[in-house]
Design a protein around this motif. Structure first.
Motif, PDB file in Angstrom:
ATOM      1  N   LEU A 175      21.370 107.300  65.800  1.00  0.00           N
ATOM      2  CA  LEU A 175      21.209 108.087  67.030  1.00  0.00           C
ATOM      3  C   LEU A 175      20.377 109.342  66.769  1.00  0.00           C
ATOM      4  O   LEU A 175      19.495 109.695  67.572  1.00  0.00           O
ATOM      5  CB  LEU A 175      22.584 108.467  67.578  1.00  0.00           C
ATOM      6  N   VAL A 176      20.661 110.006  65.678  1.00  0.00           N
ATOM      7  CA  VAL A 176      19.904 111.230  65.359  1.00  0.00           C
ATOM      8  C   VAL A 176      18.416 110.905  65.236  1.00  0.00           C
ATOM      9  O   VAL A 176      17.551 111.590  65.792  1.00  0.00           O
ATOM     10  CB  VAL A 176      20.443 111.863  64.057  1.00  0.00           C
ATOM     11  N   LEU A 177      18.127 109.874  64.513  1.00  0.00           N
ATOM     12  CA  LEU A 177      16.722 109.515  64.320  1.00  0.00           C
ATOM     13  C   LEU A 177      16.077 109.037  65.623  1.00  0.00           C
ATOM     14  O   LEU A 177      14.901 109.305  65.870  1.00  0.00           O
ATOM     15  CB  LEU A 177      16.614 108.440  63.240  1.00  0.00           C
ATOM     16  N   ALA A 178      16.838 108.356  66.474  1.00  0.00           N
ATOM     17  CA  ALA A 178      16.285 107.891  67.743  1.00  0.00           C
ATOM     18  C   ALA A 178      15.949 109.078  68.649  1.00  0.00           C
ATOM     19  O   ALA A 178      14.888 109.114  69.301  1.00  0.00           O
ATOM     20  CB  ALA A 178      17.268 106.951  68.429  1.00  0.00           C
ATOM     21  N   VAL A 179      16.840 110.051  68.677  1.00  0.00           N
ATOM     22  CA  VAL A 179      16.586 111.236  69.505  1.00  0.00           C
ATOM     23  C   VAL A 179      15.364 111.987  68.998  1.00  0.00           C
ATOM     24  O   VAL A 179      14.484 112.399  69.770  1.00  0.00           O
ATOM     25  CB  VAL A 179      17.844 112.142  69.518  1.00  0.00           C
ATOM     26  N   LEU A 180      15.300 112.169  67.718  1.00  0.00           N
ATOM     27  CA  LEU A 180      14.151 112.890  67.156  1.00  0.00           C
ATOM     28  C   LEU A 180      12.855 112.129  67.413  1.00  0.00           C
ATOM     29  O   LEU A 180      11.810 112.731  67.686  1.00  0.00           O
ATOM     30  CB  LEU A 180      14.368 113.092  65.656  1.00  0.00           C
ATOM     31  N   SER A 181      12.904 110.833  67.319  1.00  0.00           N
ATOM     32  CA  SER A 181      11.680 110.058  67.584  1.00  0.00           C
ATOM     33  C   SER A 181      11.277 110.145  69.051  1.00  0.00           C
ATOM     34  O   SER A 181      10.094 110.171  69.380  1.00  0.00           O
ATOM     35  CB  SER A 181      11.890 108.608  67.178  1.00  0.00           C
ATOM     36  N   SER A 182      12.270 110.223  69.962  1.00  0.00           N
ATOM     37  CA  SER A 182      11.942 110.392  71.381  1.00  0.00           C
ATOM     38  C   SER A 182      11.269 111.733  71.619  1.00  0.00           C
ATOM     39  O   SER A 182      10.268 111.836  72.349  1.00  0.00           O
ATOM     40  CB  SER A 182      13.214 110.286  72.226  1.00  0.00           C
ATOM     41  N   VAL A 183      11.806 112.775  71.008  1.00  0.00           N
ATOM     42  CA  VAL A 183      11.200 114.109  71.148  1.00  0.00           C
ATOM     43  C   VAL A 183       9.782 114.101  70.577  1.00  0.00           C
ATOM     44  O   VAL A 183       8.839 114.662  71.156  1.00  0.00           O
ATOM     45  CB  VAL A 183      12.076 115.165  70.429  1.00  0.00           C
ATOM     46  N   LEU A 184       9.628 113.446  69.483  1.00  0.00           N
ATOM     47  CA  LEU A 184       8.306 113.376  68.864  1.00  0.00           C
ATOM     48  C   LEU A 184       7.321 112.643  69.768  1.00  0.00           C
ATOM     49  O   LEU A 184       6.163 113.061  69.907  1.00  0.00           O
ATOM     50  CB  LEU A 184       8.428 112.658  67.511  1.00  0.00           C
ATOM     51  N   ALA A 185       7.764 111.574  70.382  1.00  0.00           N
ATOM     52  CA  ALA A 185       6.889 110.825  71.281  1.00  0.00           C
ATOM     53  C   ALA A 185       6.492 111.682  72.487  1.00  0.00           C
ATOM     54  O   ALA A 185       5.327 111.684  72.916  1.00  0.00           O
ATOM     55  CB  ALA A 185       7.590 109.547  71.736  1.00  0.00           C
ATOM     56  N   ALA A 186       7.468 112.422  73.040  1.00  0.00           N
ATOM     57  CA  ALA A 186       7.166 113.284  74.192  1.00  0.00           C
ATOM     58  C   ALA A 186       6.154 114.361  73.803  1.00  0.00           C
ATOM     59  O   ALA A 186       5.206 114.658  74.553  1.00  0.00           O
ATOM     60  CB  ALA A 186       8.461 113.914  74.700  1.00  0.00           C
TER      61      ALA A 186
END
Lengths: 349, 517
Positions: B29-40
């Motif tokens: 979950l932590v990595l998924a959230v960070l990857s979403s922020v990175l994509a945005a």
């Protein structure tokens, strides 16, 4: 749940005591002694191979003395007959009449040393097959059971192969371990010459009482068979043995180039039985991968037949086994995919 | 201490499985959230660069999908089962297959004899607290955080660039309508007053475009040509700019002299204008202010640019008084550009000097009014000379055009055949080969049909004959007869008998054979 008369702790202590007692006479050769004891308690037989003068005969004799068991020695020669090993019927005069009486041969003992077995004729060598496999002898239609435990230590000389009869693969397969006896180190050699040439020499003391030795050894062998084995261990052994077989479906595997024939199922049994003994010696009641790794080489090196290419490259069986089994060892880290069977039988082989 | 049972072992393994799975989920979950922020953040950054939507959204989205897929695969792989957890625990704690074996035999119906001992052994060594589970934050989290921070702190496009890379501002195109209308009126008045008005063929437009720079040039040239009367009046002691103006003028050799004469004439016209009225005074004042601004700012590049523009503007004044030819139109365009730049330069000068007059804001049409006031002063003689010069130039150009056209036509011709070059008469026509004599052979040699001088039957060239050569060996026939040489050789006949014994040997031969013994 069957009753276990000999506890693992007792077995381990007795094993250590035997090892220690043998080290008083047999200087060095610790691995040979361990394999010899492991094969004995696993219920198998041992083939010792080494140049003359390394103490093979002394080892067998001392081994028997430490266990408090009967010991007989056979010096194999080309003129040795099967009757010389098994026994023969003799005509005796009893009660005023002549009758045949079976005179037991040297095979009727607990520990039998067959020295330079490769010098005996194949007919004589095959006389030992039934005794080693079934612990019984049939002479003139009469079957005689051998005393338990029955343990054969055969020796052969790797040099002076002229005029010898190499053991056939069928007979080689009946030995649990083939143990190579190497030269002692410098320190060990110094100690050998110091102790063996002194006025006082060490004598083996029996570790087990002579009256109860046989019963205790039988119970200990029963304990060895009770050692627990997981399915991961079993599958690992299967992979090891399968890796030594050349591909029969026309495919290509490393064994196809180096071996003509691979290990038989007896090889898998030898690995597991030897690993069980070592597990008990290590203080466990279950077999581990480390136990497997220690007994693979002595259990399989005499069960594979080298190909012409391997012989041309002057490769030994141990080198080939190391080359074939190293990829299999890398797989032992992963647990098996298939679930274990629900009902398990406690005794294995 | 209670003996461990199969249930306790199972519960122990179950607890470890729960802990492990929770750790796997948390990390994913932590990595998924960070990857979403990175994509945005990537989408936001890419939009600033005005990339197409396929890149702006597609690239970050695909990156996000790759990361999420990798996380899902990792989580699936590390989703421990009971057995896998036992193996992992066993390996982590160094139990040497104790736990795995116990877990397997716990499910069996009949417990083995040594199972209780195995459980006792496990109780002494098995503690799941020491077993490792996946960390929630690890190096991969650090990498994503670093990437996010990098995207956040990267300078955006809206920020002001440092002065070193500041580009020159474009000239302002604002035109105050009041000033332009006033100047037009002034020009009309000037044109009405001056008898030497410019031709009405549109030259005023060009001249009008050369308002301030030409005025500036005139004012600058006046010192060079007339000893700077205006400079004294307007306070422009600026020999350097005049010299600088003279250098670009001298570069054009064809029109240099005319320029000077024209400049002189234009200067005279300006004098007349200046003496006639004060209609050009605001412009002259603006020009003087501009020149003062030049001196005040000391901007050599602006001065040079303005001087060059003024020089080009003066060239246009001297060359084109009223007619617009093709070349003149080009020059007029150049002049317009020069006037515009000159006006911009003058504007710079006015800004640098801090002074600005209404005349300085004229451009294009506005500037044309100022130029018209100066163009009025050009004489008809200059116009005729200009006409002649223009006609000459046209002739030259037309001649050159004709030459170019001829060259083009020549290059368009078909390439000559290979071997003939451009002159087909270099090589003569190919001569046909003579017909061969004799049989139908591709190449017939004369020796083939020539008669042989020697009769060599069955040899060499020519036809074979049946005559046998006389030079060959011949067999001589002979009759068979017996040989005269005896079969048996006589030994005595071979030995040489001395002369004194010949008599004896003869006697011996004559004797019969019986008596020889």
């Amino acid at each position: 749940m069957t009753q276990v008369m000999v506890t693992p702790e007792e077995f381990r202590k007795t094993f250590d005591a035997l090892r220690k007692e043998l080290s008083r006479v047999i200087i060095g050769q610790t691995e040979v002694v361990d394999y010899l004891l492991a094969a004995f308690f696993a219920g198998g037989h041992v083939l010792l191979e080494g140049v003359p003068g390394l103490g093979k005969t002394l080892l067998a004799k001392s081994f028997a003395q430490s266990l408090g068991l009967g010991f007989k020695r056979i010096q194999c020669t080309p003129d040795l007959m099967p009757a010389d090993i098994l026994g023969t019927n003799l005509v005796v005069d009893r009660e005023g009449r002549k009758m045949f009486e079976f005179a037991k041969g040297p095979v009727f003992t607990n520990i039998l040393l067959a020295d330079e077995i490769n010098r005996a004729t194949p007919k004589t060598q095959s006389a030992l097959l039934e005794a080693m496999a079934e612990h019984q002898v049939t002479v003139s239609g009469t079957t005689f059971r051998l005393d338990e435990p029955f343990f054969v230590i055969a020796t052969q000389n790797p040099i002076e192969m002229e005029g010898t009869f190499p053991l056939p693969e069928a007979q080689l397969d009946r030995f649990l371990f083939k143990i190579f006896v190497g030269y002692p180190s410098s320190g060990e050699l110094s100690r050998i010459i110091r102790e063996t040439t002194a006025s006082e020499r060490a004598h083996i003391r029996p570790v087990l009482p002579e009256a109860a030795a046989q019963e205790w050894i039988v119970k200990a062998r029963h304990l060895v068979r009770e050692v627990l084995v997981s399915s991961a261990i079993e599958e690992h052994i299967v992979r090891l043995v399968t890796a030594t077989r050349p591909a029969e479906d026309g495919g290509d595997n490393p064994a196809k180039r180096l071996l003509r024939y691979g290990a038989s199922p007896r090889g898998a049994q030898a690995i597991l039985m030897g690993a069980k003994v070592l597990a008990l010696v290590s203080g466990r009641v279950n077999v581990s991968f480390e136990d497997i790794e220690r007994v693979v080489s002595p259990a399989l090196n005499h069960r594979v037949v080298l190909s012409f290419e391997a012989e041309a490259e002057k490769k030994t069986a141990n080198e080939i086994l190391e080359e074939l089994l190293s990829p299999v060892r890398a797989l032992q880290q992963e647990p098996p995919v298939s679930p274990p069977p629900k009902s398990r039988v406690s005794s294995a082989a | 201490m209670a003996e461990p049972t199969a249930v306790s072992i199972q519960s122990t393994i179950g607890q470890f499985v729960k802990r492990y799975r929770a750790a796997v989920l948390a990390r994913s979950l932590v990595l998924a959230v960070l990857s979403s922020v990175l994509a945005a953040l990537l989408i936001w950054r890419l939009r600033l660069f005005n990339f197409p939507p396929a890149i702006t959204i597609g690239l970050p989205l695909s990156l996000w999908l790759v990361i999420v897929s990798a996380l899902a695969a990792w989580a699936y792989r590390h989703w421990l089962s009971q057995r896998m957890a036992a193996a992992r625990l066993d390996k982590a704690l160094g139990l040497q297959q104790r736990l795995v074996t116990a877990e397997e035999f716990a499910q069996s119906e009949k417990a083995p004899a040594l199972y209780s001992m195995l459980m006792e052994d496990l109780a002494r060594q098995c503690t799941t607290e020491n077993a490792r589970v996946p960390k929630k934050i690890d190096h991969s989290t650090g990498v994503l955080l670093a990437a996010i921070l990098l995207l956040l702190l990267w300078p955006s496009l809206n920020q002001v660039l440092p002065p070193s890379v500041r580009l020159p501002e474009p000239p302002k195109k604002e035109k105050p309508p009041d000033a332009s209308s006033q100047e037009q009126k002034q020009n009309e008045q000037q044109s009405a007053d001056s008898p030497q008005s410019q031709p009405s063929s549109g030259g005023q437009s060009n001249n009008n475009q050369q308002s301030q720079p030409s005025g500036g040039n005139a004012s600058a040239k006046q010192p060079s040509s007339q000893g700077s009367p205006q400079s004294s009046s307007t306070g422009q002691p600026n020999p350097k700019p005049s010299g600088a103006q003279q250098s670009p003028q001298s570069a054009n050799a064809s029109s240099g002299g005319q320029q000077k004469s024209d400049s002189g004439q234009s200067g005279q016209q300006q004098k007349a204008q200046a003496g006639g009225g004060n209609q050009s005074s605001p412009q002259q004042q603006a020009q003087s202010n501009a020149n003062n601004a030049q001196q005040a700012s000391g901007n050599s590049s602006a001065q040079q640019a303005s001087q060059r523009n003024q020089a080009s503007g003066s060239e246009e004044q001297s060359q084109k008084s009223g007619t617009n030819t093709s070349s003149a139109a080009q020059q007029g365009k150049q002049g317009q550009q020069g006037s515009q730049t000159g006006s911009s330069g003058s504007n710079y000068q006015s800004k640098a000097g801090g002074q600005s007059g209404p005349g300085q804001k004229q451009e294009g049409g506005g500037s044309s009014t100022g130029t018209g006031s100066q163009g009025v002063g050009q004489s008809s003689l200059n116009g005729e000379a200009l006409k002649a010069e223009i006609q000459g130039l046209l002739k030259e150009v037309s001649g050159e055009l004709k030459d170019l056209q001829q060259q083009i036509n020549a290059s368009d011709q078909a390439h000559p055949q290979a071997g003939t070059q451009t002159d087909p008469n270099v090589y003569g026509s190919a001569e046909p080969l003579d017909k061969t004599q004799g049989s139908q052979v591709a190449i017939q040699l004369k020796t083939d049909s020539a008669p042989t001088q020697k009769q060599r039957p069955a040899g060499g060239t020519g036809s074979a004959s049946s005559n046998v050569a006389s030079d060959g060996p011949q067999v001589t026939p002979e009759e068979a007869k017996l040989s005269n040489t005896p079969r048996e050789e006589t030994p005595a006949s071979q030995q040489h008998v001395p002369a004194e014994y010949r008599g004896i040997f003869d006697q011996m031969r004559k004797q019969p054979q019986g008596t020889k013994q």
